[in-house]
Design a protein around this motif. Structure first.
Motif, PDB file in Angstrom:
ATOM      1  N   UNK A 335       0.474  -0.908   0.067  1.00  9.70           N
ATOM      2  CA  UNK A 335      -0.014  -0.219  -0.029  1.00  9.70           C
ATOM      3  C   UNK A 335       0.463   1.216   0.320  1.00  9.70           C
ATOM      4  N   UNK A 336       1.699   1.263  -0.037  1.00 13.68           N
ATOM      5  CA  UNK A 336       2.912   2.357  -0.384  1.00 13.68           C
ATOM      6  C   UNK A 336       3.080   3.137   1.196  1.00 13.68           C
ATOM      7  N   UNK A 337       3.309   1.982   2.122  1.00 10.64           N
ATOM      8  CA  UNK A 337       3.848   2.323   3.040  1.00 10.64           C
ATOM      9  C   UNK A 337       5.324   2.079   3.792  1.00 10.64           C
ATOM     10  N   UNK A 338       5.770   1.694   5.064  1.00 12.77           N
ATOM     11  CA  UNK A 338       6.731   1.135   5.104  1.00 12.77           C
ATOM     12  C   UNK A 338       7.738   2.484   5.645  1.00 12.77           C
ATOM     13  N   UNK A 339       9.044   1.610   6.559  1.00 11.19           N
ATOM     14  CA  UNK A 339      10.121   2.684   6.962  1.00 11.19           C
ATOM     15  C   UNK A 339      11.229   2.739   6.384  1.00 11.19           C
ATOM     16  N   UNK A 340      12.691   3.693   6.931  1.00 12.72           N
ATOM     17  CA  UNK A 340      13.587   3.228   6.694  1.00 12.72           C
ATOM     18  C   UNK A 340      14.142   3.930   8.370  1.00 12.72           C
ATOM     19  N   UNK A 341      15.456   3.040   7.945  1.00 13.55           N
ATOM     20  CA  UNK A 341      16.596   3.730   9.889  1.00 13.55           C
ATOM     21  C   UNK A 341      17.071   5.246   8.700  1.00 13.55           C
ATOM     22  N   UNK A 342      17.239   6.450   9.540  1.00 15.32           N
ATOM     23  CA  UNK A 342      17.938   7.239   9.595  1.00 15.32           C
ATOM     24  C   UNK A 342      19.388   6.849  11.025  1.00 15.32           C
ATOM     25  N   UNK A 343      20.098   7.661  10.205  1.00 14.65           N
ATOM     26  CA  UNK A 343      20.967   7.294  11.152  1.00 14.65           C
ATOM     27  C   UNK A 343      22.378   8.376  11.073  1.00 14.65           C
ATOM     28  N   UNK A 344      23.601   8.655  11.968  1.00 16.60           N
ATOM     29  CA  UNK A 344      24.821   8.958  12.070  1.00 16.60           C
ATOM     30  C   UNK A 344      25.378   8.150  12.614  1.00 16.60           C
ATOM     31  N   UNK A 345      26.740   7.689  11.732  1.00 14.14           N
ATOM     32  CA  UNK A 345      27.751   6.113  12.660  1.00 14.14           C
ATOM     33  C   UNK A 345      28.554   7.324  12.687  1.00 14.14           C
ATOM     34  N   UNK A 346      29.516   6.630  13.380  1.00 13.53           N
ATOM     35  CA  UNK A 346      31.338   6.902  13.090  1.00 13.53           C
ATOM     36  C   UNK A 346      31.596   6.601  14.975  1.00 13.53           C
ATOM     37  N   UNK A 347      32.710   6.791  14.959  1.00 12.67           N
ATOM     38  CA  UNK A 347      33.593   6.065  15.971  1.00 12.67           C
ATOM     39  C   UNK A 347      34.315   7.282  16.113  1.00 12.67           C
ATOM     40  N   UNK A 348      35.141   7.825  17.631  1.00 20.15           N
ATOM     41  CA  UNK A 348      35.943   8.502  18.139  1.00 20.15           C
ATOM     42  C   UNK A 348      36.602   8.344  19.110  1.00 20.15           C
ATOM     43  N   UNK A 349      37.752   8.334  19.689  1.00 19.32           N
ATOM     44  CA  UNK A 349      38.775   8.256  21.352  1.00 19.32           C
ATOM     45  C   UNK A 349      37.849   8.421  21.746  1.00 19.32           C
ATOM     46  N   UNK A 350      37.698   7.715  22.884  1.00 20.05           N
ATOM     47  CA  UNK A 350      36.799   7.579  24.293  1.00 20.05           C
ATOM     48  C   UNK A 350      37.014   9.297  25.089  1.00 20.05           C
ATOM     49  N   UNK A 351      38.036   9.592  25.156  1.00 20.76           N
ATOM     50  CA  UNK A 351      37.640  11.296  25.568  1.00 20.76           C
ATOM     51  C   UNK A 351      37.395  12.264  24.934  1.00 20.76           C
ATOM     52  N   UNK A 352      37.284  11.862  24.045  1.00 15.20           N
ATOM     53  CA  UNK A 352      36.213  13.009  22.575  1.00 15.20           C
ATOM     54  C   UNK A 352      34.649  12.794  22.794  1.00 15.20           C
ATOM     55  N   UNK A 353      34.331  11.609  23.531  1.00 13.64           N
ATOM     56  CA  UNK A 353      33.468  11.489  23.530  1.00 13.64           C
ATOM     57  C   UNK A 353      32.482  12.762  23.979  1.00 13.64           C
ATOM     58  N   UNK A 354      32.867  12.926  24.546  1.00 13.48           N
ATOM     59  CA  UNK A 354      31.202  13.829  25.181  1.00 13.48           C
ATOM     60  C   UNK A 354      31.762  15.732  24.352  1.00 13.48           C
TER      61      UNK A 354
END
Length: 471
Positions: A335-354
């Motif tokens: 019927x034309x309905x559905x869903x997509x995952x909209x996302x942002x991904x990556x990795x950083x060093x622990x101290x730079x997380x915040x």
């Protein structure tokens, strides 16, 4: 008398100083995504064929309507085991013989299960297509599912699970799905099953799932390549056309519901030197009228090395090797309905997380306040539309996209029209779409890292309630 020859007889001509006009570029060859020819075999199998002169490696994609939500309760992963077992012997060949026959054809056969269903992929030189189609048809028509081979596949899958759990990116994806979707939804659980559910799978369960869901009347075959020296009609009739099975009513597609209230989940990995980031929510799929603008805006946000996220987090701050934003279709309905995952991904060093998360949210808020620039929009269009002819140089790339369109209940010309719509999308439209896709206050953030180091800095950001779970 002098022995020297006259000067005129010993000199060589110097380089010519004549200038030729600069070559002029020729007229660009128009390109459009290939249009398939649609038909149906007498057994009900839907067929899309696409003749691509010069593509001597033919690609075949088979869509089987055997979705993950059709798996019996407590047997998550049975569709994956069934897909892998299709090439483990038939009524004509043992598993070893089947593999040897594929190798003699120079063919590769692969299969995997996902939310929309099972996909079987074949690649083979055009000269050996009829033979390889026969093997593919045997795998679909009469798979043996030997007890011993199924048991081996189950053991292999159980061996894979600890490695997946140890992989930060895979672990983040599992945690995000669990957080977004209600527990009763199949989408909330690992696509290939858990250790508990996979352990329960045996050959009888695989056969039962096959018999319930695999039949030509609900399947689609996509064939792409150079058919100049192939009698494709005869090859299809003799192979896939000999596959029989009962008709079936279309399965009801359950609605997709998700909770994207802003919050943070930390998957604790004590001592981790990096934090894996996965930030997401659920949005409309390719049927949504804003999809082209969303593709364009998402590319500007984090689709390439020159995107906003990379400019800030990688080039200016040096937190990461790269951060990407993307939209991935999960499942569509007739019927034309559905869903997509909209996302942002990556990795950083622990101290730079915040600090990295703080800057990422600043990018999102600035984007909402100021919008994209015309220059960003123009570069994105050039990259997305201009690269298309290179992206679809192989038959496999064309076949895969056509099969995706079938799987998502899209018209056969969707991809061709998408490029037209991308080129027509303006900066204001792209801005509105990406801001709507990634609202700063409605994103679920998963962090796989050392909770003891990152918990307090993340709490201080105020981007949502923070929960810690074991890794």
């Amino acid at each position: 008398m002098s022995d020297a020859a006259p000067a005129s007889s010993t000199q060589t001509a110097g380089p010519s100083m004549e200038f030729h006009p600069r070559p002029q570029p020729g007229e660009a060859t128009p390109w459009a995504f290939p249009a398939p020819e649609r038909g149906e075999l007498p057994n009900g199998l839907t067929l899309l064929r696409c003749h691509r002169p010069g593509q001597q490696v033919v690609a075949v994609e088979i869509n089987l309507v055997a979705p993950l939500d059709a798996e019996p309760q407590g047997l998550d992963g049975v569709s994956t085991i069934m897909a892998r077992a299709l090439s483990e012997g038939t009524d004509k060949h043992t598993a070893e013989e089947f593999t040897a026959e594929l190798e003699r054809c120079g063919a590769t056969l692969d299969a995997h299960a996902d939310h929309p269903g099972v996909r079987v992929s074949l690649e083979v030189p055009a000269s050996r297509l009829p033979k390889a189609l026969g093997l593919l048809a045997d795998a679909l028509r009469a798979p043996a599912f030997p007890d011993g081979e199924v048991e081996r596949l189950v053991r292999n899958r159980l061996d894979e699970i600890p490695h997946e759990l140890a992989n930060p990116a895979r672990r983040a994806a599992m945690a995000l799905s669990k957080e977004l979707f209600p527990a009763e939804s199949r989408m909330s659980r690992p696509r290939q099953g858990t250790e508990e559910t996979v352990e329960r799978i045996d050959a009888a369960a695989v056969r039962a799932f096959y018999e319930a869901h695999v039949r030509p009347a609900t399947a689609t075959a996509v064939v792409v390549g150079d058919f100049t020296d192939v009698d494709l009609d005869k090859a299809l009739a003799d192979t896939l056309g000999a596959w029989t099975g009962s008709s079936a009513e279309p399965r009801p597609v359950p609605p997709i519901t998700a909770d994207d209230a802003g919050r943070v989940v930390i998957v604790d990995r004590p001592g981790a030197v990096q934090t894996q980031l996965l930030i997401g929510r659920i949005g409309g799929d390719r049927h949504d009228r804003v999809w082209p603008a969303q593709v364009l805006g998402t590319y500007c946000l984090g689709g390439t090395l020159t995107s906003r996220l990379d400019r800030v987090l990688r080039e200016e701050k040096g937190y990461t090797y790269g951060v990407r934003s993307f939209g991935q279709v999960l499942r569509s309905a007739p019927d034309g309905t559905g869903a997509a995952m909209l996302a942002i991904s990556g990795s950083v060093d622990t101290a730079s997380t915040g600090p990295a998360l703080a800057d990422l949210w600043t990018v999102l808020r600035t984007l909402a306040a100021e919008g994209l620039t015309d220059a960003e929009r123009d570069v994105a269009v050039q990259n997305l539309v201009g690269v298309a002819p290179l992206k679809y140089e192989t038959a496999a790339a064309v076949a895969g996209t056509l099969a995706d369109q079938v799987e998502q209940y899209l018209p056969d010309d969707f991809q061709a029209r998408l490029y037209e719509r991308l080129a027509e999308t303006g900066t204001v439209e792209a801005t509105a779409a990406v801001v709507s896709a990634f609202p700063a206050d409605r994103l679920v953030t998963v962090l796989v890292g050392d909770a003891a180091e990152i918990l307090e800095p993340v709490k201080a950001l105020g981007i949502g309630q923070v929960t810690v779970v074991q890794g």
